[in-house]
Scaffold this motif. Structure first.
Motif, PDB file in Angstrom:
ATOM      1  N   ALA A  54      -1.948 -76.903 -15.696  1.00 18.97           N
ATOM      2  CA  ALA A  54      -1.920 -75.972 -14.406  1.00 18.97           C
ATOM      3  C   ALA A  54      -2.550 -76.791 -13.161  1.00 18.97           C
ATOM      4  N   THR A  55      -2.416 -76.255 -12.092  1.00 18.76           N
ATOM      5  CA  THR A  55      -3.300 -76.567 -11.090  1.00 18.76           C
ATOM      6  C   THR A  55      -3.714 -75.163 -10.331  1.00 18.76           C
ATOM      7  N   GLU A  56      -4.681 -75.172  -9.553  1.00 22.74           N
ATOM      8  CA  GLU A  56      -5.318 -73.960  -8.984  1.00 22.74           C
ATOM      9  C   GLU A  56      -5.600 -74.371  -7.566  1.00 22.74           C
ATOM     10  N   ASP A  57      -5.124 -73.649  -6.590  1.00 27.64           N
ATOM     11  CA  ASP A  57      -5.211 -73.901  -5.110  1.00 27.64           C
ATOM     12  C   ASP A  57      -6.626 -73.637  -4.511  1.00 27.64           C
ATOM     13  N   THR A  58      -6.948 -72.378  -4.985  1.00 23.16           N
ATOM     14  CA  THR A  58      -8.176 -71.837  -4.044  1.00 23.16           C
ATOM     15  C   THR A  58      -9.330 -71.604  -4.377  1.00 23.16           C
ATOM     16  N   THR A  59     -10.565 -71.153  -3.655  1.00 23.50           N
ATOM     17  CA  THR A  59     -11.723 -70.955  -4.008  1.00 23.50           C
ATOM     18  C   THR A  59     -12.037 -70.032  -5.012  1.00 23.50           C
ATOM     19  N   SER A  60     -11.139 -68.687  -4.265  1.00 23.83           N
ATOM     20  CA  SER A  60     -11.212 -67.541  -5.408  1.00 23.83           C
ATOM     21  C   SER A  60     -10.681 -67.681  -6.780  1.00 23.83           C
ATOM     22  N   GLY A  61      -9.692 -68.633  -6.838  1.00 19.68           N
ATOM     23  CA  GLY A  61      -8.985 -68.869  -8.275  1.00 19.68           C
ATOM     24  C   GLY A  61     -10.158 -69.643  -8.982  1.00 19.68           C
ATOM     25  N   ARG A  62     -10.825 -70.591  -8.369  1.00 18.85           N
ATOM     26  CA  ARG A  62     -11.965 -71.394  -9.050  1.00 18.85           C
ATOM     27  C   ARG A  62     -13.024 -70.506  -9.402  1.00 18.85           C
ATOM     28  N   HIS A  63     -13.486 -69.346  -8.618  1.00 20.91           N
ATOM     29  CA  HIS A  63     -14.286 -68.556  -9.187  1.00 20.91           C
ATOM     30  C   HIS A  63     -14.093 -67.992 -10.365  1.00 20.91           C
ATOM     31  N   ARG A  64     -12.712 -67.518 -10.632  1.00 19.54           N
ATOM     32  CA  ARG A  64     -12.157 -66.702 -11.789  1.00 19.54           C
ATOM     33  C   ARG A  64     -12.233 -67.700 -12.937  1.00 19.54           C
ATOM     34  N   LEU A  65     -11.712 -69.046 -12.564  1.00 17.22           N
ATOM     35  CA  LEU A  65     -11.855 -69.872 -13.923  1.00 17.22           C
ATOM     36  C   LEU A  65     -13.127 -70.027 -14.261  1.00 17.22           C
ATOM     37  N   LEU A  66     -14.286 -70.127 -13.564  1.00 15.21           N
ATOM     38  CA  LEU A  66     -15.616 -70.388 -13.732  1.00 15.21           C
ATOM     39  C   LEU A  66     -16.151 -69.068 -14.206  1.00 15.21           C
ATOM     40  N   GLY A  67     -15.782 -67.917 -14.185  1.00 16.29           N
ATOM     41  CA  GLY A  67     -16.369 -66.754 -14.242  1.00 16.29           C
ATOM     42  C   GLY A  67     -15.780 -66.083 -15.622  1.00 16.29           C
ATOM     43  N   GLU A  68     -14.706 -64.981 -15.301  1.00 16.33           N
ATOM     44  CA  GLU A  68     -14.018 -64.311 -16.134  1.00 16.33           C
ATOM     45  C   GLU A  68     -13.309 -64.866 -17.140  1.00 16.33           C
ATOM     46  N   LEU A  69     -12.817 -66.111 -16.705  1.00 15.98           N
ATOM     47  CA  LEU A  69     -11.730 -66.999 -17.691  1.00 15.98           C
ATOM     48  C   LEU A  69     -12.475 -68.149 -18.053  1.00 15.98           C
ATOM     49  N   ALA A  70     -13.783 -68.360 -18.025  1.00 11.41           N
ATOM     50  CA  ALA A  70     -14.445 -69.578 -18.483  1.00 11.41           C
ATOM     51  C   ALA A  70     -14.423 -69.712 -20.206  1.00 11.41           C
ATOM     52  N   GLY A  71     -14.316 -70.827 -20.471  1.00 10.56           N
ATOM     53  CA  GLY A  71     -14.041 -71.119 -22.173  1.00 10.56           C
ATOM     54  C   GLY A  71     -12.614 -70.470 -22.589  1.00 10.56           C
ATOM     55  N   ARG A  72     -11.813 -69.965 -21.820  1.00  8.95           N
ATOM     56  CA  ARG A  72     -10.840 -69.153 -22.450  1.00  8.95           C
ATOM     57  C   ARG A  72      -9.361 -69.958 -22.300  1.00  8.95           C
ATOM     58  N   ILE A  73      -9.532 -71.007 -21.413  1.00 10.23           N
ATOM     59  CA  ILE A  73      -8.081 -71.633 -21.252  1.00 10.23           C
ATOM     60  C   ILE A  73      -7.974 -73.122 -21.871  1.00 10.23           C
ATOM     61  N   PRO A  74      -6.948 -72.887 -22.662  1.00  9.34           N
ATOM     62  CA  PRO A  74      -6.876 -74.019 -23.828  1.00  9.34           C
ATOM     63  C   PRO A  74      -6.132 -75.267 -23.029  1.00  9.34           C
ATOM     64  N   PHE A  75      -5.723 -75.233 -21.797  1.00  5.81           N
ATOM     65  CA  PHE A  75      -4.931 -76.421 -21.022  1.00  5.81           C
ATOM     66  C   PHE A  75      -6.006 -77.070 -20.163  1.00  5.81           C
ATOM     67  N   PRO A  76      -5.724 -78.137 -19.650  1.00  8.45           N
ATOM     68  CA  PRO A  76      -6.317 -78.706 -18.408  1.00  8.45           C
ATOM     69  C   PRO A  76      -5.799 -78.178 -17.162  1.00  8.45           C
ATOM     70  N   VAL A  77      -6.911 -77.709 -16.224  1.00  7.90           N
ATOM     71  CA  VAL A  77      -6.597 -77.310 -14.780  1.00  7.90           C
ATOM     72  C   VAL A  77      -7.134 -78.263 -13.715  1.00  7.90           C
ATOM     73  N   ILE A  78      -6.164 -78.621 -12.932  1.00  4.98           N
ATOM     74  CA  ILE A  78      -6.571 -79.431 -11.664  1.00  4.98           C
ATOM     75  C   ILE A  78      -6.840 -78.449 -10.652  1.00  4.98           C
ATOM     76  N   VAL A  79      -8.262 -78.434 -10.415  1.00  8.80           N
ATOM     77  CA  VAL A  79      -8.727 -77.309  -9.346  1.00  8.80           C
ATOM     78  C   VAL A  79      -8.682 -78.048  -8.128  1.00  8.80           C
ATOM     79  N   VAL A  80      -7.319 -77.938  -7.420  1.00  3.28           N
ATOM     80  CA  VAL A  80      -7.014 -78.862  -6.162  1.00  3.28           C
ATOM     81  C   VAL A  80      -8.024 -78.349  -5.184  1.00  3.28           C
ATOM     82  N   ASN A  81      -8.499 -77.120  -5.300  1.00  8.17           N
ATOM     83  CA  ASN A  81      -9.471 -76.668  -4.245  1.00  8.17           C
ATOM     84  C   ASN A  81     -10.872 -77.536  -4.184  1.00  8.17           C
ATOM     85  N   ASP A  82     -11.024 -78.242  -5.053  1.00  7.92           N
ATOM     86  CA  ASP A  82     -12.383 -78.901  -5.247  1.00  7.92           C
ATOM     87  C   ASP A  82     -11.977 -80.281  -4.721  1.00  7.92           C
ATOM     88  N   SER A  83     -10.870 -80.621  -4.468  1.00  7.57           N
ATOM     89  CA  SER A  83     -10.742 -82.205  -4.138  1.00  7.57           C
ATOM     90  C   SER A  83     -10.776 -82.442  -2.682  1.00  7.57           C
TER      91      SER A  83
END
Ligand SMILES: NC(=O)c1ccc[n+]([C@@H]2O[C@H](COP(=O)([O-])OP(=O)(O)OC[C@H]3O[C@@H](n4cnc5c(N)ncnc54)[C@H](O)[C@@H]3O)[C@@H](O)[C@H]2O)c1
Length: 324
Positions: A54-83
């Protein structure tokens, strides 16, 4: 691959939005392009998901990936926001102009000679603060990170607390990526006629429900302007219901800015589809992915010769002493 259409519109409710998310996932996609991590979050409970990246576009999505979803996503995510492509171009160049566009369309009011408070001096907030100042506004920054607050001060912005900002500002705009940047208890300190707006991804940065509770009346006075009269007799105006001002009241980012972000997401997806070799973690871009075209649509050439120059020891040519 089956085609699924789920078109979001500005008038959608949150239930409509969740319906769109469900419809997209019902088409069993292999790849997700997300903005706010709602699609990614909805795949987490599913055991039968086919999603491989998956790709994630924005800062708020990034906060969720590092927060409530941390360690629960089995596939790679390109956090476009951080590029750098996202941070430098969309956030630092796109936001300011797009948000001013939303402000002007909603209010038809001047920017110059007004005092704006920008709450949050991240990559988006600084773009907004700089653009407002370039248009003749006097800009106050509220920032809880001391280094970023100092950066704002070094750029000549007035940096102060939220309590002081609400007393001084003609307009306050939140862009923090966090809930409750502007709470209802601050309403009584606002100036009469103050304008409130949000740019952050979720409409929780301004406590709109709280404002409704402390207000004695509320009415829609223009498409994207809600007027609240407070107990102290002052009036405040909320733009675009506290939703992202540039998207709700205008057209979002300029098309070239969106092209850059989408091109980055497409490159990331292609890297996954071709080589399958993304790491199963969050990452700002696929390894080896970098701008390749010498002359993009912007018409700016990238100098390739300089890349090939190997830095070597400097040679100093002494002037030969005069002979004879
Ligand atoms: N509207 C759009 O088109 C658009 C585009 C890109 C990003 N965004 C959203 O904008 C928001 C900000 O993004 P960013 O990349 O600038 O984030 P960021 O994390 O770089 O910056 C946010 C800043 O706000 C500060 N902050 C947080 N809470 C605060 C508070 N209560 N008071 C004062 N300062 C506070 C943080 O210290 C940080 O410096 C996010 O929600 C992001 O998703 C919106």
């Amino acid at each position: 691959m089956p085609e699924t259409k789920a078109c979001e519109s500005k008038t959608d409710t949150i239930e409509d939005h969740h319906g769109h998310v469900e419809r997209v996932l019902a088409s069993t996609p292999d790849l997700l392009l997300d903005n706010g991590a709602d699609l990614i979050a909805a795949t987490v409970p599913a055991t039968s998901s086919r999603v491989v990246a998956a790709t994630e576009d924005t800062t708020s999505g990034r906060h969720r990936l590092l927060g409530e979803l941390a360690g629960r996503i089995p596939f790679p995510v390109i956090v476009v926001n951080d590029s750098p492509i996202k941070l430098k171009f969309e956030n630092e160049h796109g936001i300011g102009r797009a948000v001013v566009d939303g402000f002007l369309r909603a209010t038809n009011s001047l920017i110059a000679a007004k005092t704006f408070a920008v709450v949050g001096f991240g990559s988006c907030g600084r773009s907004l603060a700089r653009t407002l100042r370039a248009l003749g506004a006097s800009v106050i920054v509220v920032e809880r990170d001391p280094v970023r607050a100092l950066e704002a001060a070094f750029e000549g912005m007035r940096v102060t607390s939220i309590d002081r900002a609400v007393e001084l500002a003609d307009a306050l705009i939140t862009v923090t990526g966090r809930p409750d940047a502007l709470t209802a208890d601050l309403m009584t300190s606002l100036r009469d006629g103050a304008v409130l707006a949000n740019v952050g991804h979720f409409s929780t940065e301004i406590d709109v429900a709280g404002i409704e509770r402390v207000a004695v009346s509320r009415r829609e006075i223009r498409g994207d302007v809600t007027e609240f009269v407070l107990e102290n007799g002052r009036t405040v105006y909320l733009l675009a219901r506290g939703e992202m001002l540039n998207l709700a009241a205008a057209n979002g980012h300029q098309i070239q800015i969106m092209d850059l972000g989408f091109a980055h997401q497409a490159h990331s997806m292609r890297a996954r589809a071709r080589s399958g070799c993304l790491h199963p973690r969050l990452q700002p871009r696929a390894a080896g992915d970098r701008p390749r075209s010498r002359r993009g649509r912007s018409g700016h050439a990238i100098d390739r010769r300089a890349e090939q120059l190997v830095p070597g020891p400097r040679k100093f040519h002494r002037k030969r002493p005069p002979t004879g």
